[in-house]
Design an enzyme around this catalytic site. Structure first.
Site, PDB file in Angstrom:
ATOM      1  CB  ILE A  50     -87.084  14.936  15.843  1.00  0.00           C
ATOM      2  CG1 ILE A  50     -85.714  14.910  16.540  1.00  0.00           C
ATOM      3  CG2 ILE A  50     -87.840  16.203  16.218  1.00  0.00           C
ATOM      4  CD1 ILE A  50     -84.762  16.008  16.085  1.00  0.00           C
ATOM      5  CG  ASN A  68     -89.365  16.510  12.075  1.00  0.00           C
ATOM      6  OD1 ASN A  68     -88.427  16.803  12.802  1.00  0.00           O
ATOM      7  ND2 ASN A  68     -89.509  15.289  11.564  1.00  0.00           N
ATOM      8  CE1 TYR A 126     -79.795  18.657   8.324  1.00  0.00           C
ATOM      9  CE2 TYR A 126     -78.349  19.924   9.757  1.00  0.00           C
ATOM     10  CZ  TYR A 126     -79.483  19.150   9.580  1.00  0.00           C
ATOM     11  OH  TYR A 126     -80.310  18.882  10.650  1.00  0.00           O
TER      12      TYR A 126
END
Length: 260
Positions: free
Chosen positions: A22, A94, A157
């Site tokens: 990404i 990111n 996460y």
């Protein structure tokens, strides 16, 4: 030969985790939209490859090699960016790591690394670079659909991405009067190396092959497929655009309908 005046007339944006997936797609899209880019990641070789892609689009690309889990390295990146003395138009947060962090694990090392890379590092970097942000400006964080719901054994996460979303909402209120918007993009399954590693780890726990696990995960996406990194980059490009000047403190899901 390009003059310094021509270069300084362009917008300048920093992208973390820009070496692949990404992050790479975001960096290339920003370059195609006319941004000079500062690229941050651990692998110099991969970063240089992305930088060359960006330079081929007619913009400047700087490379900063750092591990987002090592604070002195990220502090050095912030110092180098500030030393440029150039206003920063966009900050794209990111960089991230994923993996299983079961609560019964005898070690918290992986959990702590995910919190550091996914949550602490972007907060510290943003804090360090705010003085360089132009008004109007843009901050975009890449969170996850797992900021909105849980999944077994990925506590680090889920916690880090939910925390990142909370940071986005709060910071947006602080910076609104300065005309700096702060938003997040929440990807679902995206076809990246990190996704393949996550699938392999989860497949072992599910008693499946990675191929079987991937098929099951794809079946749970209403669009029936993993998205491409470029599709996430399109959304980031919109949030960086003038057309998104009225959007702040939001999390836009790019998930194929998972959060519908």
């Amino acid at each position: 030969m390009e003059s310094g005046r021509d270069r300084d007339a362009r917008k300048w944006g920093l992208v973390t985790g820009a070496s692949r997936g990404i992050g790479r797609a975001i960096a290339v899209r920003m370059a195609s939209d006319g941004y000079d880019v500062a690229l941050v990641a651990r692998s110099r070789d991969l970063l240089e490859g992305v930088a060359e892609e960006c330079r081929a689009l007619g913009v400047a690309a700087d490379v900063y090699v750092a591990d987002h889990g090592i604070r002195p390295q990220m502090d050095a990146v912030a110092g180098a960016v500030l030393a440029r003395g150039r206003p920063l138009d966009a900050l794209v947060l990111n960089a991230g790591v994923a993996g299983l962090t079961p609560i019964a694990s005898p070690s918290l090392t992986e959990f702590e690394r995910q919190i550091e890379v996914n949550l602490v590092a972007p907060i510290r970097l943003t804090r360090a670079l705010l003085s360089a942000m132009r008004s109007p400006g843009r901050v975009v964080a890449i969170a996850s659909v797992l900021a909105r719901f849980g999944a077994p054994q990925v506590h680090g996460y889920c916690a880090s991405k939910a925390g990142l979303m909370g940071f986005v909402r709060s910071l947006a209120l602080d910076l609104a009067r300065a005309k700096i918007t702060v938003n997040a993009v929440l990807p679902g399954w995206v076809a990246t190396d990190m996704a393949e590693q996550s699938i392999a780890a989860q497949a072992a726990n599910m008693g499946m092959t990675p191929q079987e696990a991937r098929s099951q995960f794809e079946a749970n996406v209403p669009l029936g497929r993993f998205l491409l990194p470029e599709e996430v980059a399109h959304t980031v490009a919109f949030l960086l655009s003038e057309g998104a000047c009225g959007i702040t403190g939001q999390g836009l899901a790019v998930c194929g309908g998972v959060l519908a």
